[in-house]
Design an enzyme around this catalytic site. Structure first.
Site, PDB file in Angstrom:
ATOM      1  N   PHE A  99     -20.990  13.765 -25.245  1.00  0.00           N
ATOM      2  CA  PHE A  99     -20.643  12.868 -26.351  1.00  0.00           C
ATOM      3  C   PHE A  99     -20.520  11.416 -25.908  1.00  0.00           C
ATOM      4  CE2 PHE A  99     -16.222  12.305 -25.121  1.00  0.00           C
ATOM      5  CZ  PHE A  99     -15.998  13.423 -24.342  1.00  0.00           C
TER       6      PHE A  99
ATOM      7  N   TYR B 281       0.830  -1.206   0.000  1.00  0.00           N
ATOM      8  CA  TYR B 281       0.000   0.000   0.000  1.00  0.00           C
ATOM      9  C   TYR B 281       0.863   1.254   0.000  1.00  0.00           C
ATOM     10  CZ  TYR B 281      -4.090   2.808   1.238  1.00  0.00           C
ATOM     11  OH  TYR B 281      -5.116   3.717   1.228  1.00  0.00           O
TER      12      TYR B 281
ATOM     13  N   LYS C 195      -1.685   6.988 -23.477  1.00  0.00           N
ATOM     14  CA  LYS C 195      -1.370   7.260 -24.885  1.00  0.00           C
ATOM     15  C   LYS C 195       0.101   6.910 -25.132  1.00  0.00           C
ATOM     16  CE  LYS C 195      -5.277   9.775 -24.307  1.00  0.00           C
ATOM     17  NZ  LYS C 195      -5.898  10.135 -23.028  1.00  0.00           N
TER      18      LYS C 195
ATOM     19  N   THR D  30     -11.805  18.028 -23.957  1.00  0.00           N
ATOM     20  CA  THR D  30     -13.063  17.828 -23.226  1.00  0.00           C
ATOM     21  C   THR D  30     -12.892  17.763 -21.705  1.00  0.00           C
ATOM     22  OG1 THR D  30     -12.782  15.480 -23.684  1.00  0.00           O
ATOM     23  CG2 THR D  30     -14.276  16.693 -25.114  1.00  0.00           C
TER      24      THR D  30
ATOM     25  N   ARG E  83     -15.642  14.164 -33.202  1.00  0.00           N
ATOM     26  CA  ARG E  83     -14.995  15.282 -32.535  1.00  0.00           C
ATOM     27  C   ARG E  83     -15.498  16.546 -33.226  1.00  0.00           C
ATOM     28  NH1 ARG E  83     -14.485  14.061 -27.757  1.00  0.00           N
ATOM     29  NH2 ARG E  83     -12.666  12.960 -26.992  1.00  0.00           N
TER      30      ARG E  83
END
Lengths: 439, 458
Positions: free
Chosen positions: A431, A54, A240, A107, A364
């Site tokens: 969206f 932890y 990404k 966004t 988009r």
């Protein structure tokens, strides 16, 4: 694999929103490059070395070292993904009434700024809003716009300038090193921070290497370090560039910001040495960061996107130019000129692409842009795009060929395509969950 | 033959080495960590009893599930599998995945809370309380009176005081965010809650028209106690017991990092559509899209499989009985404990162990430091460091109890690790009179126990 009938059924059930499709009904998934990368054998080996303690997990220290080495930031806080870091930085730095200039909105970023009481102000160059402009660095900041904001509101009302590498909503467009240096100079003069939205920094650096004068001889890794060094802190969605399925972090060079973030992360994410991530996922991120700046990897990555883009370009498909680094952005306004923006041309095109061959893409455009928080009216973005985002290391050239053929087929019958109307609209980030009907 | 020995009902396929250190080295490590074990490097810990949260060893089946993770951003197969599993267990229709339990808490309590609102629980756990107070609301604990007496034996010491609940709901009419029953009651010593008590709470909540939520992160362990201690429950399966309890409530929050045997994950389960819709909006903003909520696909697979494994009778028997073995041995050594022994942890009563250390010198923290120095055992204080507040004049308003928790990770340690801990406690008992307290030198505003700095008192 599905038949056209099955896809018609699935799409209807999903309210003509590709977000609501089941993954099993999708043949090639270009919805996002976020969290969809294939991890390497080294990353999987790292997953087996997870230390799930932890507090003080060794994977945290490996991650911290990787970030310091490849990005150069001093202090880091892991978060379960990028939006966790955005939440923290917005809460810590933004006061009600503040202005946050940025090279185009994103966004979730914009929403977190607004929830903290701030207002986003677009300072990207005008070329970014023109799908046909071939300007190579459409992610650049228009320094005059930034100066005007400082003159109008005063530097004290601007807690930071948000700089994205690359700019997703502009079509995956890079910012140049020279431009970021100029932004640094201007912000330094007024003691304004730069917070780096660095989710695709390696792709941006590679474009600098390819296109910016005097940068061709440098390594991508070296340019990444310099980009980071021009900023004061960063939020990153590691889903990404960093080639993982989950994870992100907040980085800062300021001790006070770090300390406050460390206190708050416990409430929202988890203790500051795991931030809501399993130990193994921090390890995969540490390894993924080093792989992301590998020259062979980044060339193959951006090269694959360019392969698809050039194929579509050769077929005359209208798209954002130049081709972005993480995807091809179709220009739905030019693709479907007979469909008015209020009939959601990009949403419609995304639905058609799914129907044709089971390729899932993302709108988009006006749906993503949401509503103006003052007037309540739709925001009408210049760009009405469909994003074909390419997951990293997942699909082959044969998949790219299938996609290109399908887009061409839809383009050939574009005149028969009608728009849609929205029948369900959620309050935030509509969206994701909005539902539509065909006209 | 009938065996008395309870074996670990698994064998070990993959091992993680422990780095062994000396007392001299650990003294330095502890100093570097400002006498706060949360700031220790895990590499420098020998036996990690800090938490049972996210520290479980996954099974071979779960790891196989990890390889099948569908990482699609929307509509992932792995999500469908997890949703099905959670629906089947809870009987609730609306399932929201979250990266871990506190995110589910923040979403639901953030939505229900705010200035002037009141939340009532058998005992709020630290992150639960922080989330509620962060929203501006007040958190009230009403465990049964027996809960306060650490030495008292009671089969369901985690129960909520039903009479107090009724009074509070009258007093705060119109301002109650929710009633939260935590099973098992973690801060109250890992003590179970009986089905009868849950039924009582449900009836009162229904009568007053307030929302009844279950914090179900140790629901399987709680079910073990119900089956073995509550009249009329012997013949019911563990899973059915859990399902009966879910049926009494309006919703549940789960940190899957406990009973669901995973390293990351959680969920919010709700019966009410409008409430679920509001929560989904918050989920998307801060966690992730509704079909992944900030979890990788593979982690959702692991949760789905873990939720099946926890109700295995052999597993549960081993789990509870091995915790009780440690507790019994410590009790025999005369270590003052919270009795009876709970399901996931042994709680030492540090106030009784170190009667010479006053609350404002944090006897629990002193024991935590001793255990680490002597044996590299990492534990956590659940007393005035975690729950203490300051009076207007700056003096400490201590927590009602000064406990130290030895939380046992699931399927991680073997009996010889436990013997090592017992041996350490024999030494702790010998030295008890010489131990001194600590003082806080630095602390943050919220959840101070995670990052505070300490110094030993001379």
């Amino acid at each position: 694999m599905t038949t056209r009938e099955q896809r018609e059924e699935a799409l209807k059930e999903a309210g003509y929103n590709t977000f609501l499709l089941k993954s099993e009904h999708v043949y090639i998934d270009l919805l996002t490059d976020s969290g969809t990368s294939a991890m390497s054998d080294r990353q999987w080996a790292g997953m087996m070395m997870g230390d799930e303690a932890y507090a003080g997990s060794r994977n945290f220290y490996n991650l911290e070292a990787a970030i310091q080495k490849h990005y150069g930031y001093k202090h880091i806080i892991p978060t379960h993904q990028g939006r966790g870091a955005e939440n923290l930085i917005s809460r810590i730095l933004i006061k009600p009434g503040d202005i946050i200039p940025g090279n185009m909105y994103f966004t979730t970023t914009k929403l977190h700024q607004e929830m903290a009481g701030g207002t986003f102000a677009d300072i990207i160059v005008d070329e970014a809003h023109d799908a046909n402009s071939t300007f190579p660095f459409k992610g650049n900041v228009d320094l005059k716009k930034l100066q005007a904001l400082i003159d109008e509101h005063g530097a004290a009302r601007i807690p930071y300038v948000s700089i994205a590498t690359t700019v997703n909503m502009a079509g995956g467009q890079p910012i140049s090193l020279a431009n970021l240096k100029a932004v640094r100079e201007l912000t330094k003069k007024h003691s304004i921070r730069i917070i780096h939205d660095m989710t695709r920094v390696a792709e941006n650096a590679y474009m600098i290497k390819l296109l910016e004068e005097g940068q061709g001889h440098r390594s991508t890794a070296d340019i990444v370090l310099e980009l980071c060094s021009l900023t004061d802190g960063a939020t990153m969605s590691a889903k990404k560039d960093a080639l993982v399925n989950i994870g992100g972090f907040l980085a800062t060079n300021e001790w006070d910001v770090f300390e406050e973030a460390r206190n708050q992360v416990v409430i929202f994410e988890g203790l500051h040495t795991y931030g809501g991530l399993a130990g193994r996922d921090m390890e995969a991120m540490a390894i993924g960061i080093s792989e992301s700046v590998d020259e062979d990897h980044i060339r193959a990555r951006v090269g694959q996107v360019f392969y698809l883009g050039r194929k579509l370009q050769a077929a005359g498909i209208p798209m954002v130019k130049p081709i972005g680094t993480h995807g091809v952005f179709l220009d739905a306004k030019a693709f479907l000129p007979h469909v008015p923006q209020l009939a959601f041309p990009a949403q419609t095109l995304a639905a058609e692409l799914y129907l044709d061959a089971g390729v899932r893409t993302m709108e988009r455009g006006i749906v993503s842009a949401g509503r103006d928080k003052e007037t309540g009216d739709h925001c009408y973005p210049e760009l009405e795009l469909v994003r074909l985002t390419i997951p990293r290391r997942v699909y082959t050239q044969a998949h790219m060929d299938v996609i290109a053929e399908s887009v061409q087929r839809v383009y050939e019958r574009r005149d028969s395509i009608k728009g849609m109307r929205m029948i369900y609209e959620p309050k935030y980030l509509r969206f994701f969950q909005a539902r539509f009907e065909t006209l | 033959m009938e065996h008395k020995t309870v074996i670990e009902p698994f064998k070990i396929k993959s091992v993680e080495p422990i780095s062994v250190s000396t007392e001299v080295e650990r003294t330095q490590y502890l100093k570097d960590a400002h006498y706060n074990p949360f700031l220790l490097r895990s590499d420098n810990v020998i036996i990690d009893f800090m938490t049972d949260s996210g520290t479980s060893a996954m099974s071979a089946r779960q790891w196989a599930g990890m390889m099948e993770g569908d990482e699609a951003y929307a509509g992932s197969r792995s999500w469908e599998r997890m949703e099905r599993e959670v629906r089947d267990l809870t009987g609730m229709h609306y399932i929201l995945p979250t990266h871990q339990g506190r995110a589910a808490e923040r979403i639901i309590y953030g939505h229900l809370g705010g200035e002037g609102k009141v939340f009532i629980s058998n005992t709020h756990f630290d992150t639960t309380r922080a989330n509620i107070e962060f929203s501006g609301a007040t958190a009230i604990d009403i465990p049964i009176a027996e809960n306060k007496d650490t030495a008292l034996q009671h089969p369901f010491k985690g129960n909520m005081d039903v009479a107090a609940l009724d009074m509070l709901l009258k007093e705060h009419k119109g301002h109650v965010g929710a009633v939260i029953l935590t099973v098992t009651n973690n801060s109250g010593g890992g003590q179970p809650v009986s089905m009868a008590n849950a039924e009582g709470v449900a009836a009162i909540c229904k009568h007053h028209g307030v929302l009844f939520l279950l914090d179900c992160c140790r629901i399987a362990e709680n079910s073990w106690f119900i089956k073995h201690r509550e009249d009329g429950m012997e013949g019911v399966t563990y899973r059915e017991i859990a399902q009966r309890m879910f049926a009494l409530t309006d919703g549940a929050v789960m940190s899957a990092k406990k009973d669901a045997l995973v390293n990351m994950g959680g969920f919010l389960a709700l019966k009410n559509e409008a409430l679920a819709e509001a929560c989904v909006n918050l989920l998307i903003i801060t966690e992730g899209f509704a079909t992944y909520g900030g979890l990788s696909g593979r982690d959702m697979e692991a949760i789905a499989i873990g939720l099946q494994e926890i109700f295995d009778p052999y597993y549960l028997d081993y789990r509870i009985k091995s915790t009780q073995f440690l507790g019994r041995k410590m009790h025999e050594l005369g270590v003052p404990l919270m009795l009876p022994i709970g399901g996931h942890a042994v709680y030492v009563d540090a106030k009784k162990l170190y009667p010479h250390i006053p609350s404002n010198e944090y006897p629990g923290q002193a024991l935590v430091c001793e255990l680490y120095k002597l044996a590299g055992i990492r534990t956590v204080e659940i007393g005035s460091v975690m729950f203490g507040t300051y009076n207007a004049d700056g003096t400490l308003h201590p927590a009602p109890m000064e406990l130290v928790r030895l939380a046992i990770p699931r399927r991680v340690y073997t009996q010889s690790h436990i013997e090592y801990v017992i041996e350490t406690f024999a030494e702790i008992m010998k030295r008890r009179d010489t131990v001194r307290g600590v003082k806080i030198t630095k602390e943050p505003r919220f959840l101070r126990h995670f990052t505070a700095h300490f110094e030993p008192l001379p």
